[in-house]
Structures are given as structure tokens and as C-alpha cells.
Design a protein around this motif. Sequence first.
Motif, PDB file in Angstrom:
ATOM      1  N   ALA A 216      14.189   8.304 -23.447  1.00 55.32           N
ATOM      2  CA  ALA A 216      14.083   7.912 -24.580  1.00 55.32           C
ATOM      3  C   ALA A 216      13.149   6.669 -24.929  1.00 55.32           C
ATOM      4  CB  ALA A 216      15.317   8.098 -25.453  1.00 55.32           C
ATOM      5  N   TYR A 217      13.261   5.838 -23.852  1.00 52.62           N
ATOM      6  CA  TYR A 217      12.646   4.572 -23.882  1.00 52.62           C
ATOM      7  C   TYR A 217      11.242   4.442 -23.336  1.00 52.62           C
ATOM      8  CZ  TYR A 217      17.264   3.228 -25.053  1.00 52.62           C
ATOM      9  OH  TYR A 217      18.401   3.083 -25.694  1.00 52.62           O
ATOM     10  N   GLY A 218      10.819   5.678 -22.732  1.00 52.52           N
ATOM     11  CA  GLY A 218       9.722   5.839 -22.171  1.00 52.52           C
ATOM     12  C   GLY A 218       9.849   6.346 -20.671  1.00 52.52           C
ATOM     13  N   MET A 219       8.923   6.064 -19.778  1.00 52.74           N
ATOM     14  CA  MET A 219       8.846   6.609 -18.319  1.00 52.74           C
ATOM     15  C   MET A 219       9.660   5.601 -17.484  1.00 52.74           C
ATOM     16  SD  MET A 219       7.928   8.987 -16.376  1.00 52.74           S
ATOM     17  CE  MET A 219       6.885   9.905 -17.111  1.00 52.74           C
ATOM     18  N   LEU A 220      10.739   6.191 -16.729  1.00 50.99           N
ATOM     19  CA  LEU A 220      11.371   5.508 -15.872  1.00 50.99           C
ATOM     20  C   LEU A 220      10.711   5.955 -14.368  1.00 50.99           C
ATOM     21  CD1 LEU A 220      13.709   3.543 -14.533  1.00 50.99           C
ATOM     22  CD2 LEU A 220      15.214   5.633 -14.865  1.00 50.99           C
ATOM     23  N   ARG A 221      10.190   4.654 -13.513  1.00 51.98           N
ATOM     24  CA  ARG A 221       9.551   5.412 -12.458  1.00 51.98           C
ATOM     25  C   ARG A 221      10.188   4.408 -11.397  1.00 51.98           C
ATOM     26  NH1 ARG A 221       3.293   4.067 -10.460  1.00 51.98           N
ATOM     27  NH2 ARG A 221       3.483   5.469  -8.889  1.00 51.98           N
ATOM     28  N   THR A 222      10.315   5.072 -10.105  1.00 52.52           N
ATOM     29  CA  THR A 222      10.759   4.187  -9.052  1.00 52.52           C
ATOM     30  C   THR A 222       9.709   4.529  -7.760  1.00 52.52           C
ATOM     31  OG1 THR A 222      12.318   5.536  -8.069  1.00 52.52           O
ATOM     32  CG2 THR A 222      13.206   3.840  -9.372  1.00 52.52           C
ATOM     33  N   TYR A 223       9.194   3.649  -6.899  1.00 52.83           N
ATOM     34  CA  TYR A 223       8.192   3.806  -6.317  1.00 52.83           C
ATOM     35  C   TYR A 223       8.588   3.092  -4.775  1.00 52.83           C
ATOM     36  CZ  TYR A 223       3.438   4.780  -3.976  1.00 52.83           C
ATOM     37  OH  TYR A 223       2.520   4.772  -3.097  1.00 52.83           O
ATOM     38  N   ILE A 224       8.508   3.717  -3.612  1.00 51.74           N
ATOM     39  CA  ILE A 224       8.624   3.203  -2.278  1.00 51.74           C
ATOM     40  C   ILE A 224       7.522   3.481  -1.512  1.00 51.74           C
ATOM     41  CG2 ILE A 224      10.110   2.681  -0.486  1.00 51.74           C
ATOM     42  CD1 ILE A 224      12.521   3.775  -2.200  1.00 51.74           C
ATOM     43  N   ARG A 225       6.905   2.464  -0.751  1.00 56.87           N
ATOM     44  CA  ARG A 225       5.817   2.724   0.310  1.00 56.87           C
ATOM     45  C   ARG A 225       6.494   2.141   1.388  1.00 56.87           C
ATOM     46  NH1 ARG A 225      -0.392   1.881  -1.033  1.00 56.87           N
ATOM     47  NH2 ARG A 225       0.301   4.051  -2.130  1.00 56.87           N
ATOM     48  N   PHE A 226       6.657   2.973   2.607  1.00 56.30           N
ATOM     49  CA  PHE A 226       6.878   2.300   3.936  1.00 56.30           C
ATOM     50  C   PHE A 226       5.557   2.284   4.830  1.00 56.30           C
ATOM     51  CE2 PHE A 226      10.931   4.502   2.324  1.00 56.30           C
ATOM     52  CZ  PHE A 226      11.884   3.425   2.560  1.00 56.30           C
ATOM     53  N   GLU A 227       5.361   1.428   5.574  1.00 53.10           N
ATOM     54  CA  GLU A 227       4.189   1.457   6.341  1.00 53.10           C
ATOM     55  C   GLU A 227       4.656   0.817   7.711  1.00 53.10           C
ATOM     56  OE1 GLU A 227       0.154   0.963   4.438  1.00 53.10           O
ATOM     57  OE2 GLU A 227       0.231  -0.849   5.543  1.00 53.10           O
ATOM     58  N   LEU A 228       4.432   1.618   8.602  1.00 55.80           N
ATOM     59  CA  LEU A 228       4.596   1.412  10.319  1.00 55.80           C
ATOM     60  C   LEU A 228       3.309   1.242  10.730  1.00 55.80           C
ATOM     61  CD1 LEU A 228       6.962   3.468   9.238  1.00 55.80           C
ATOM     62  CD2 LEU A 228       7.949   2.480  11.386  1.00 55.80           C
ATOM     63  N   THR A 229       3.089  -0.005  11.460  1.00 52.43           N
ATOM     64  CA  THR A 229       1.783  -0.222  12.296  1.00 52.43           C
ATOM     65  C   THR A 229       1.942  -0.550  13.692  1.00 52.43           C
ATOM     66  OG1 THR A 229       0.583  -0.821  10.076  1.00 52.43           O
ATOM     67  CG2 THR A 229      -0.478  -1.223  12.296  1.00 52.43           C
ATOM     68  N   HIS A 230       1.099  -0.071  14.660  1.00 54.43           N
ATOM     69  CA  HIS A 230       1.024  -0.554  15.783  1.00 54.43           C
ATOM     70  C   HIS A 230      -0.282  -0.864  16.406  1.00 54.43           C
ATOM     71  CE1 HIS A 230       2.066  -0.907  20.328  1.00 54.43           C
ATOM     72  NE2 HIS A 230       1.193  -0.184  20.506  1.00 54.43           N
ATOM     73  N   ASN A 231      -0.450  -2.293  16.844  1.00 54.96           N
ATOM     74  CA  ASN A 231      -1.898  -2.778  16.849  1.00 54.96           C
ATOM     75  C   ASN A 231      -1.968  -3.328  18.436  1.00 54.96           C
ATOM     76  OD1 ASN A 231      -2.558  -2.579  14.271  1.00 54.96           O
ATOM     77  ND2 ASN A 231      -1.542  -4.504  13.471  1.00 54.96           N
ATOM     78  N   THR A 232      -3.096  -3.218  18.804  1.00 55.79           N
ATOM     79  CA  THR A 232      -3.541  -3.912  20.101  1.00 55.79           C
ATOM     80  C   THR A 232      -4.753  -4.513  19.986  1.00 55.79           C
ATOM     81  OG1 THR A 232      -4.734  -1.861  20.968  1.00 55.79           O
ATOM     82  CG2 THR A 232      -2.340  -1.758  21.442  1.00 55.79           C
ATOM     83  N   GLY A 233      -5.119  -5.617  20.743  1.00 56.86           N
ATOM     84  CA  GLY A 233      -6.295  -6.247  20.971  1.00 56.86           C
ATOM     85  C   GLY A 233      -6.597  -6.980  19.657  1.00 56.86           C
ATOM     86  N   VAL A 234      -7.807  -6.909  19.060  1.00 56.04           N
ATOM     87  CA  VAL A 234      -8.249  -7.713  18.129  1.00 56.04           C
ATOM     88  C   VAL A 234      -7.353  -7.373  16.709  1.00 56.04           C
ATOM     89  CG1 VAL A 234     -10.582  -7.993  18.745  1.00 56.04           C
ATOM     90  CG2 VAL A 234      -9.805  -6.209  17.172  1.00 56.04           C
ATOM     91  N   TYR A 235      -6.653  -6.449  16.831  1.00 51.38           N
ATOM     92  CA  TYR A 235      -5.673  -6.271  15.453  1.00 51.38           C
ATOM     93  C   TYR A 235      -4.342  -7.133  15.467  1.00 51.38           C
ATOM     94  CZ  TYR A 235      -8.533  -2.178  13.776  1.00 51.38           C
ATOM     95  OH  TYR A 235      -9.429  -1.379  13.485  1.00 51.38           O
ATOM     96  N   GLY A 236      -3.992  -7.806  16.791  1.00 50.21           N
ATOM     97  CA  GLY A 236      -2.873  -8.427  16.513  1.00 50.21           C
ATOM     98  C   GLY A 236      -1.575  -7.886  16.821  1.00 50.21           C
ATOM     99  N   GLY A 237      -0.228  -8.141  16.200  1.00 50.23           N
ATOM    100  CA  GLY A 237       0.907  -7.654  16.307  1.00 50.23           C
ATOM    101  C   GLY A 237       1.127  -6.443  15.829  1.00 50.23           C
ATOM    102  N   ASP A 238       2.360  -5.910  15.867  1.00 50.06           N
ATOM    103  CA  ASP A 238       2.965  -4.510  15.393  1.00 50.06           C
ATOM    104  C   ASP A 238       3.699  -5.010  13.963  1.00 50.06           C
ATOM    105  OD1 ASP A 238       1.864  -3.254  17.279  1.00 50.06           O
ATOM    106  OD2 ASP A 238       3.885  -3.035  18.333  1.00 50.06           O
ATOM    107  N   SER A 239       3.632  -4.120  13.073  1.00 51.93           N
ATOM    108  CA  SER A 239       4.614  -4.320  11.741  1.00 51.93           C
ATOM    109  C   SER A 239       5.068  -2.992  11.316  1.00 51.93           C
ATOM    110  CB  SER A 239       3.628  -4.834  10.746  1.00 51.93           C
ATOM    111  OG  SER A 239       2.643  -3.823  10.294  1.00 51.93           O
ATOM    112  N   ALA A 240       6.282  -3.362  10.805  1.00 47.47           N
ATOM    113  CA  ALA A 240       7.118  -2.221  10.278  1.00 47.47           C
ATOM    114  C   ALA A 240       7.680  -2.984   8.726  1.00 47.47           C
ATOM    115  CB  ALA A 240       8.299  -1.748  10.861  1.00 47.47           C
ATOM    116  N   ILE A 241       7.124  -2.584   7.636  1.00 45.78           N
ATOM    117  CA  ILE A 241       7.274  -3.230   6.509  1.00 45.78           C
ATOM    118  C   ILE A 241       7.504  -2.208   5.252  1.00 45.78           C
ATOM    119  CG2 ILE A 241       6.211  -5.332   6.937  1.00 45.78           C
ATOM    120  CD1 ILE A 241       3.643  -4.523   5.157  1.00 45.78           C
ATOM    121  N   VAL A 242       8.225  -2.806   4.280  1.00 44.51           N
ATOM    122  CA  VAL A 242       8.343  -2.109   2.940  1.00 44.51           C
ATOM    123  C   VAL A 242       7.068  -2.621   2.303  1.00 44.51           C
ATOM    124  CG1 VAL A 242       9.373  -1.413   0.768  1.00 44.51           C
ATOM    125  CG2 VAL A 242      10.885  -1.865   2.923  1.00 44.51           C
TER     126      VAL A 242
END
Length: 478
Positions: free
Chosen positions: A95-121
Motif C-alpha cells: 500500500a506504500y509502494g513497491m518493496l524491493r530487495t536486490y542482491i548481486r554476488f560476484e566472484l572473480t578469478h584473475n591472473t596476470g595484469v588483472y591482479g588478485g581474485d575477489s569474492a564480494i557482495v
Amino acid sequence: MASVRTLLLGTAAIMSGGAQAADLPAKSAAPVEYVRICSTHGNGFFSIPGTETCLRVGGRVRAEYAYFEPTDREDDSIGFRGRGRINLDARTATAYGMLRTYIRFELTHNTGVYGGDSAIVKQAFVQFGGLTAGRAVSFFTSPDLPAPNFGDLRFDDPANAEVNLLAYTFSFGNGLSATLSLEDGTERSINNELDFPLFGAGATVPVFAPIASTYAGEIVPDVVANIRYRGTWGEVQLSGALHQIRDVAAGLTTVGGVTTPVINPITGLPNPTHADTDYGFALAALGYVNVPALGVGDTVWMMATYTDGAIGYLNTGQTSAISNGFVSAGSLAMPFTDAFVDIFTGEYKTNKAYAIAGGLNHNWSPTWQTNVFGSWMRFDAPGIAQYTVPTTVATLANGTAGTTTGLVDFDEYRVGANVIWTPVKDFLIGVEALYIRVVPQDRVAVPLTTASGDPTGTFRSTGSEDTWEGRIRVQRDF
């Protein structure tokens, strides 16, 4: 006859048994609740059984390969990246408008010039009416800005600019809105160690270098505000941000392992232990325009930014603190920082930076797209932060005579283009080239090294350096 009699008796038995079974009370089956499609929220949403909430599950897989022009033999020149992303988008009409929840998980494996790995929200936020709380794209920029560059440009790139925030958006109708947002300023801070061994070289009188400061704890968040108008022709936005600068102890130094106060060269007295709290700011104008005269879906976009003590707001969508900031091209690395402490006053002096980024996106056909883009950035520090090395026998011998050291003003230019093929919806293959040139306002000394990267103790004078980057991207969204 016997076989006929047997058949009749068997049939009767079956009928009798069936009649008795039919007379027993039947157990009713539980109703089956099927998943329903939620078309009101767009494609891909379905209802969560037993609730009024609609959910969309999506994601992305990206493979990317890069080439960076190396400067030393020990440098990597190529890199490989594998990245996976999962998105969860839940929406409920209230009744008050849209209630929205959003989650984005991202996991990255890097080598060379890209640098290190990451696992983040990468993102995690709640929206309720005009309220947005959590980690989302900063309201200093616009998530709708059509900037499909693979490499970095000098603007608050919405592809990277997620920060922790608490914001409220006022919608006035007809595409006009305004937002006030409290955002985590620690993720926007830029420091530099200000290590200038040539500062004062060859001088006949005392010369005093700028003092580096370390950001103290945050007590006031960055205050960000924007006003945005979006129409069928495109979008335009004006943004502003206020950024707190606090020092830990720039008035103290360490000599031989002993902490001592910094002595003011004019008064002969110790400087304050820390500089007074100061504030930087950033202003921006951004937007895009649809240009159907060039092609279906074609756009032109632009973002112009001015900062004073808040350089993180034009630094490629910066979302983590930088402790020792440089802008580089080839063997040239120009230091930059939000502010430094003036040894003569013990107080902050802020540095300015401004930039313009933009591009043209052209669709040759429904499956082929070309994007041309670029950016220009100027870093501008107070003159007290610079020193010109005089001409002496020693400075002529090591190649530093006439060069400038310290926080030297400079320009950076970035120009690039990519070609993207989309043979199937939400799947692309792209290739990109990016040219980078850094031009100091005065000639600077670049250390000469051996083939293995070790310093030789000599320098070469340069007025600019450039480099190239190349990328190939394979990506699918779902």
C-alpha cells in the motif's frame, strides 16, 4: 464349459471387490500450488508460492583477456579473467509502494595484469517507496548511463561505482526526480605517500616538501545529492558531493624509530599534531541523448566532473580507498591525492581535478555495434607542492637538472573503441583497444632501470608517456 464358468466367476469377484472399494471413504489430495508468472514486473519474474512476492533469478558469466604494454621485463603483459555473477531481485507491491530487495554476488578469478581474485557482495539493497538502503550504485552517477567501455575512463563509471548508502528519492512526476544520499566516504578517499627523494636536490637554501596525511576515521559520511530528468529523448542529471578529509597525525614524524613533532620552519614551534578537519567537494553534469537518425538504439553520452579534495568522484567509479595513488602511462607514474598538509601552517591544502568523458554508441545492425569513447583529466595541485631541480654538476650527471618533482600538475588522455557482436540475445563477443597518454605540465624525471627492473640511480627527463591496452570479452547474461 468349465473355462466359461471360471471366467464368469472371476468377473463377478472383480466387480464385487470394486464395489466394496468404492464404498470406502476416499482421501482427498492436497491442492497443488503452481508457480505463477509475474508479468507486471517484467520478464523473468515468478511468484514465490504462498506469498505475494515476485522473484527473478539472473546472472552473468564473463571471460576476458587483456594485453597491457609492458615497461619492464619483469612485468606481466597479458591477463586472464573469469567472472561469475548471480542476481536475486524480489519485489512486493504494498500500500506504500513497491518493496524491493536486490542482491548481486560476484566472484572473480584473475591472473596476470588483472591482479588478485575477489569474492564480494557487489550490491545488496532494500528499496521501499523512495527509500534506498544498502549497497547500490552511487547517486552521484546514473546507472542508466550507456557507457559500454571495457577499460577505465575518468568518470564515475556506474559499472563500478557501488557504495554503501542511505538515500531517499523524491519523484515529482513526468520523469523529474531528486535524491539526497548519505554515502560511505572511506571508499572514495585517495592518499599518496608523497615520497619525493628529489625534492630539494641541489638546493642552496632549505626546501620543504608537502607532508603526506593519512585519513583518520570517518565521522561524517559523504553527502550526495542529484536532480535528474528522464524523457523519451534521453536523460540529464546534475550531481554534487561533500567529502570529509580528516588527518591522523601529520604533525608527527619518525626519526630513527623515535616519534617527534614536525617543526614549523617559520615559527620554530611544533606544528599541530593533526591538521584541522577539512571538506572537499565534487560537482558533475551528465546525461545521454538518443540519436535515432544515426541508427536504431544509437546514443551519445557525456559526464563532466569538477573536484576539489574529492578526486575519487572522477576516478573510474572508485569504490575502495587508495593509499598511494598514481596515474600511469608506460614508465611514468604521476602521484595524485585528495590533499596534503602545508608544513608552514600545519593545515590542509586540497588538490583539484576535473575531467570530461563521453562516447558515441552506434548499431550497424541488430547484432553488430561499435562504441567510440574517451576521457580527459587534469590534476592541479598548489605550487607549494612542487620543486624544480636546479642545474648543478650532480643533477646534470644523474639527468634530473631542470625537472620538476612533487605533486606536479598533469593531463591524462584516454581514447578507445570497441566492436561488439551479439549473435544471440544476451550473449556478446567484443574486442577493444584503449590508448592512454599522460602529459605533465613540466618535465619530470623518470628513473632508469636495468632489464630486470632494478634502479640504476640515474634518470631521464620526459614531457609525456603513452601506452596501449587491448581486451577481448566473451559474456552471457541470463
